[in-house]
Write a protein that holds these residues in place. Structure first.
Motif, PDB file in Angstrom:
ATOM      1  N   LEU A  57      44.114  57.986  36.547  1.00 33.01           N
ATOM      2  CA  LEU A  57      43.470  59.354  35.714  1.00 33.01           C
ATOM      3  C   LEU A  57      43.615  59.098  34.280  1.00 33.01           C
ATOM      4  O   LEU A  57      42.576  58.980  33.132  1.00 33.01           O
ATOM      5  CB  LEU A  57      44.442  60.396  36.284  1.00 33.01           C
ATOM      6  N   ARG A  58      44.909  59.314  33.500  1.00 35.92           N
ATOM      7  CA  ARG A  58      45.170  58.980  32.341  1.00 35.92           C
ATOM      8  C   ARG A  58      46.407  58.321  32.344  1.00 35.92           C
ATOM      9  O   ARG A  58      47.456  58.902  33.054  1.00 35.92           O
ATOM     10  CB  ARG A  58      45.061  60.330  31.292  1.00 35.92           C
ATOM     11  N   ARG A  65      53.662  65.137  36.057  1.00 39.03           N
ATOM     12  CA  ARG A  65      53.722  66.209  37.013  1.00 39.03           C
ATOM     13  C   ARG A  65      54.732  65.964  38.132  1.00 39.03           C
ATOM     14  O   ARG A  65      54.842  66.486  39.324  1.00 39.03           O
ATOM     15  CB  ARG A  65      52.145  66.341  37.703  1.00 39.03           C
ATOM     16  N   GLU A  94      51.739  63.735  27.802  1.00 43.17           N
ATOM     17  CA  GLU A  94      51.151  64.482  28.936  1.00 43.17           C
ATOM     18  C   GLU A  94      51.996  65.710  29.565  1.00 43.17           C
ATOM     19  O   GLU A  94      51.229  66.466  30.152  1.00 43.17           O
ATOM     20  CB  GLU A  94      51.171  63.393  29.892  1.00 43.17           C
ATOM     21  N   VAL A 101      48.457  62.688  21.951  1.00 40.96           N
ATOM     22  CA  VAL A 101      48.088  62.047  23.223  1.00 40.96           C
ATOM     23  C   VAL A 101      47.769  60.611  22.705  1.00 40.96           C
ATOM     24  O   VAL A 101      47.565  60.392  21.390  1.00 40.96           O
ATOM     25  CB  VAL A 101      46.632  62.598  23.747  1.00 40.96           C
ATOM     26  N   ARG A 104      42.952  54.985  24.212  1.00 34.21           N
ATOM     27  CA  ARG A 104      42.923  53.503  24.152  1.00 34.21           C
ATOM     28  C   ARG A 104      42.919  52.772  22.763  1.00 34.21           C
ATOM     29  O   ARG A 104      42.485  53.613  21.752  1.00 34.21           O
ATOM     30  CB  ARG A 104      41.651  53.206  24.722  1.00 34.21           C
ATOM     31  N   LEU A 108      40.523  48.008  21.188  1.00 33.89           N
ATOM     32  CA  LEU A 108      40.254  47.847  23.045  1.00 33.89           C
ATOM     33  C   LEU A 108      41.122  46.717  23.567  1.00 33.89           C
ATOM     34  O   LEU A 108      41.247  46.678  24.677  1.00 33.89           O
ATOM     35  CB  LEU A 108      38.799  47.419  23.090  1.00 33.89           C
TER      36      LEU A 108
ATOM     37  N   LEU B  29      35.047  63.873  26.725  1.00 33.92           N
ATOM     38  CA  LEU B  29      35.957  64.047  25.589  1.00 33.92           C
ATOM     39  C   LEU B  29      35.112  65.051  24.553  1.00 33.92           C
ATOM     40  O   LEU B  29      33.886  65.107  24.491  1.00 33.92           O
ATOM     41  CB  LEU B  29      35.865  62.668  24.694  1.00 33.92           C
ATOM     42  N   VAL B  33      36.466  63.387  19.152  1.00 32.54           N
ATOM     43  CA  VAL B  33      37.329  62.603  19.267  1.00 32.54           C
ATOM     44  C   VAL B  33      36.780  61.193  19.606  1.00 32.54           C
ATOM     45  O   VAL B  33      36.036  60.888  20.235  1.00 32.54           O
ATOM     46  CB  VAL B  33      38.012  62.968  20.699  1.00 32.54           C
ATOM     47  N   LEU B  34      37.624  60.227  19.035  1.00 34.21           N
ATOM     48  CA  LEU B  34      37.076  58.990  18.977  1.00 34.21           C
ATOM     49  C   LEU B  34      36.933  58.395  20.255  1.00 34.21           C
ATOM     50  O   LEU B  34      38.022  58.666  20.933  1.00 34.21           O
ATOM     51  CB  LEU B  34      37.924  58.017  18.015  1.00 34.21           C
ATOM     52  N   GLN B  37      36.196  53.233  24.041  1.00 29.28           N
ATOM     53  CA  GLN B  37      35.503  52.684  25.271  1.00 29.28           C
ATOM     54  C   GLN B  37      34.053  52.893  25.189  1.00 29.28           C
ATOM     55  O   GLN B  37      33.033  51.974  25.553  1.00 29.28           O
ATOM     56  CB  GLN B  37      36.030  53.227  26.583  1.00 29.28           C
ATOM     57  N   LYS B  60      34.660  61.398  32.912  1.00 29.02           N
ATOM     58  CA  LYS B  60      35.096  61.250  34.410  1.00 29.02           C
ATOM     59  C   LYS B  60      34.355  62.108  35.234  1.00 29.02           C
ATOM     60  O   LYS B  60      34.203  63.359  34.988  1.00 29.02           O
ATOM     61  CB  LYS B  60      36.475  61.258  34.493  1.00 29.02           C
ATOM     62  N   GLU B  83      43.006  72.503  34.563  1.00 32.24           N
ATOM     63  CA  GLU B  83      43.993  72.765  33.486  1.00 32.24           C
ATOM     64  C   GLU B  83      45.342  71.957  33.698  1.00 32.24           C
ATOM     65  O   GLU B  83      46.062  71.515  32.731  1.00 32.24           O
ATOM     66  CB  GLU B  83      44.243  74.232  33.226  1.00 32.24           C
ATOM     67  N   LYS B  84      45.707  71.608  34.851  1.00 33.86           N
ATOM     68  CA  LYS B  84      47.339  71.081  35.015  1.00 33.86           C
ATOM     69  C   LYS B  84      47.139  69.868  34.918  1.00 33.86           C
ATOM     70  O   LYS B  84      48.054  69.058  34.845  1.00 33.86           O
ATOM     71  CB  LYS B  84      47.838  71.794  36.359  1.00 33.86           C
ATOM     72  N   LEU B  85      45.690  69.240  35.553  1.00 32.49           N
ATOM     73  CA  LEU B  85      45.845  67.690  35.798  1.00 32.49           C
ATOM     74  C   LEU B  85      44.608  66.962  35.396  1.00 32.49           C
ATOM     75  O   LEU B  85      44.806  66.044  34.697  1.00 32.49           O
ATOM     76  CB  LEU B  85      46.189  67.455  37.211  1.00 32.49           C
ATOM     77  N   LEU B  86      43.339  67.468  35.955  1.00 32.04           N
ATOM     78  CA  LEU B  86      42.341  66.654  35.668  1.00 32.04           C
ATOM     79  C   LEU B  86      41.958  66.376  34.260  1.00 32.04           C
ATOM     80  O   LEU B  86      41.300  65.436  33.991  1.00 32.04           O
ATOM     81  CB  LEU B  86      40.998  67.251  36.472  1.00 32.04           C
ATOM     82  N   ALA B  87      41.941  67.314  33.614  1.00 30.41           N
ATOM     83  CA  ALA B  87      41.800  66.997  32.237  1.00 30.41           C
ATOM     84  C   ALA B  87      43.034  67.186  31.253  1.00 30.41           C
ATOM     85  O   ALA B  87      43.920  68.167  31.496  1.00 30.41           O
ATOM     86  CB  ALA B  87      40.799  68.245  31.694  1.00 30.41           C
ATOM     87  N   ASN B  88      43.128  66.523  30.039  1.00 30.98           N
ATOM     88  CA  ASN B  88      44.018  66.722  29.122  1.00 30.98           C
ATOM     89  C   ASN B  88      43.185  67.544  27.952  1.00 30.98           C
ATOM     90  O   ASN B  88      42.434  67.111  27.434  1.00 30.98           O
ATOM     91  CB  ASN B  88      44.539  65.470  28.346  1.00 30.98           C
ATOM     92  N   VAL B  90      44.053  68.600  25.229  1.00 33.93           N
ATOM     93  CA  VAL B  90      44.085  68.272  23.789  1.00 33.93           C
ATOM     94  C   VAL B  90      42.906  67.320  23.410  1.00 33.93           C
ATOM     95  O   VAL B  90      42.419  67.802  22.322  1.00 33.93           O
ATOM     96  CB  VAL B  90      45.279  67.489  23.776  1.00 33.93           C
ATOM     97  N   ILE B  91      42.160  66.743  24.334  1.00 29.71           N
ATOM     98  CA  ILE B  91      41.158  65.565  23.761  1.00 29.71           C
ATOM     99  C   ILE B  91      39.879  65.885  24.747  1.00 29.71           C
ATOM    100  O   ILE B  91      38.766  65.482  24.433  1.00 29.71           O
ATOM    101  CB  ILE B  91      41.395  64.262  23.884  1.00 29.71           C
TER     102      ILE B  91
END
Lengths: 227, 101
Positions: A57-58, A65, A94, A101, A104, A108, B29, B33-34, B37, B60, B83-88, B90-91
């Motif tokens: 995920l990240r 969590r 996180e 945050v 990458r 790279l 993103l 945000v740079l 990738q 994603k 909100e809780k997991l799939l996305a951050n 902040v970015i």
């Protein structure tokens, strides 16, 4: 000092940091991520380096969590010490315990080598055994260490003096050339608002013995023991 | 890919009884945000000689099978999941699409 090193599936620097803590005089307990509490009397919670959950995920997102992180949040909220190294720093960001945050690396590549850091201040529980402005020689090993925060957050971190370490050259000069991964303002480590939580990408725990090339990392652990 | 495959209707291999509703969550993103990738992919596309691409941003996609069919409830729980997991946040931004509720 009682330290609890938390182990997530995929942590791999837990042994290294435990060794550094024991060398400095701490007693160390290892804690499993699915536990919902820290051992009674824990002074310092440590999130070690590694690749928790395979960086799925990240980096650090799933570990942040984990059940034990509620206990780490309460521990931090009570003003007690938390240290996150490398993946541990990613987990702290996180989990919301630290701002920003880790993205990458700008180039790279996964970077694994020695790296100098400038110690920004020596009046915290983590750095009192260093001199302000001292250049310390430690190691880095990461693919996602590029510290990013929005403009307002960055201004706040800088304004509050919450940068712990910056990537520097051997003379302690903070230059674009000394920045290995594109981090904003060469930031290698940051503190929480109350300076009781520290996250950093580099590995001080790997430079604690002349046998493996240096001892500049000891100061951080000796600082904690002097706390 | 053959033409037949290309035009074949998109079917899942097995339909569960009751045909579970699905959702698609897209995480991207935020502007500004740079994205190293995305930049690398952009460079690789240019090196393949694929002209006309001005920029690439990587994101994603999550295909999610829902346990219930109420769209309002689905939107609420997927919002919480983002909100809780799939996305951050902040970015990253996220969007939620209900596919066959």
């Amino acid at each position: 000092m009682k330290a609890a090193v938390i182990i997530f599936p995929g942590s791999n620097r837990d042994g290294d940091v435990a060794q550094a803590l024991v060398q400095a005089g701490a007693s160390v307990t290892k804690v499993w991520h699915a536990d919902s509490s820290l051992p009674a009397g824990t002074d310092l919670a440590v999130l070690p380096g590694g690749f928790s959950y395979g960086d799925y995920l990240r980096c650090g997102a799933i570990a942040a969590r984990a059940p034990v992180m509620d206990a780490v949040r309460s521990h931090a909220a009570a003003g007690r010490l938390v240290l996150g190294i490398c993946n541990g720093f990613q987990i702290l960001c996180e989990s919301g315990l630290l701002p920003g945050v880790l993205m990458r690396n700008a180039g790279l590549n996964f970077i694994c080598r020695r790296q100098f850091l400038r110690v920004e201040r020596n009046d915290t529980a983590f750095t009192r055994r260093y001199a302000q402005g001292q250049a310390i020689d430690v190691a880095i090993a990461h693919g996602e260490g590029n510290f990013v925060a929005d403009e307002r957050t960055l201004a706040q971190i800088e304004g509050d003096g919450r940068v712990a370490f910056r990537y520097a050259d051997r003379a302690g000069a903070v230059t674009p050339q000394a920045n290995p991964n594109g981090s904003l303002n060469n930031i290698a480590g940051v503190y929480s608002e109350k300076f009781n939580v520290l996250g950093l990408m580099p590995h001080p725990e790997n430079l604690i013995d002349d046998l493996v090339g240096g001892t500049d990392g000891r100061g951080l652990f000796e600082s904690l023991l002097a706390a | 890919m053959t033409a037949a495959e290309h035009t074949a209707p998109q079917k899942t291999t097995a339909h569960a009884p009751g045909h579970a509703p699905r959702a698609r969550v897209t995480v991207t993103l935020k502007n500004g945000v740079l994205d190293p990738q995305g930049k690398a992919i952009e460079g690789a596309l240019a090196s393949l000689g694929i002209a006309g691409i001005a920029g690439v941003r990587q994101g994603k996609v999550f295909d999610i099978a829902l346990a219930g069919a109420d769209p309002e409830h689905a939107r609420a729980l997927l919002g919480e999941a983002c909100e809780k997991l799939l996305a951050n946040t902040v970015i990253e931004n996220y969007s939620i699409e209900l596919l066959d509720a």
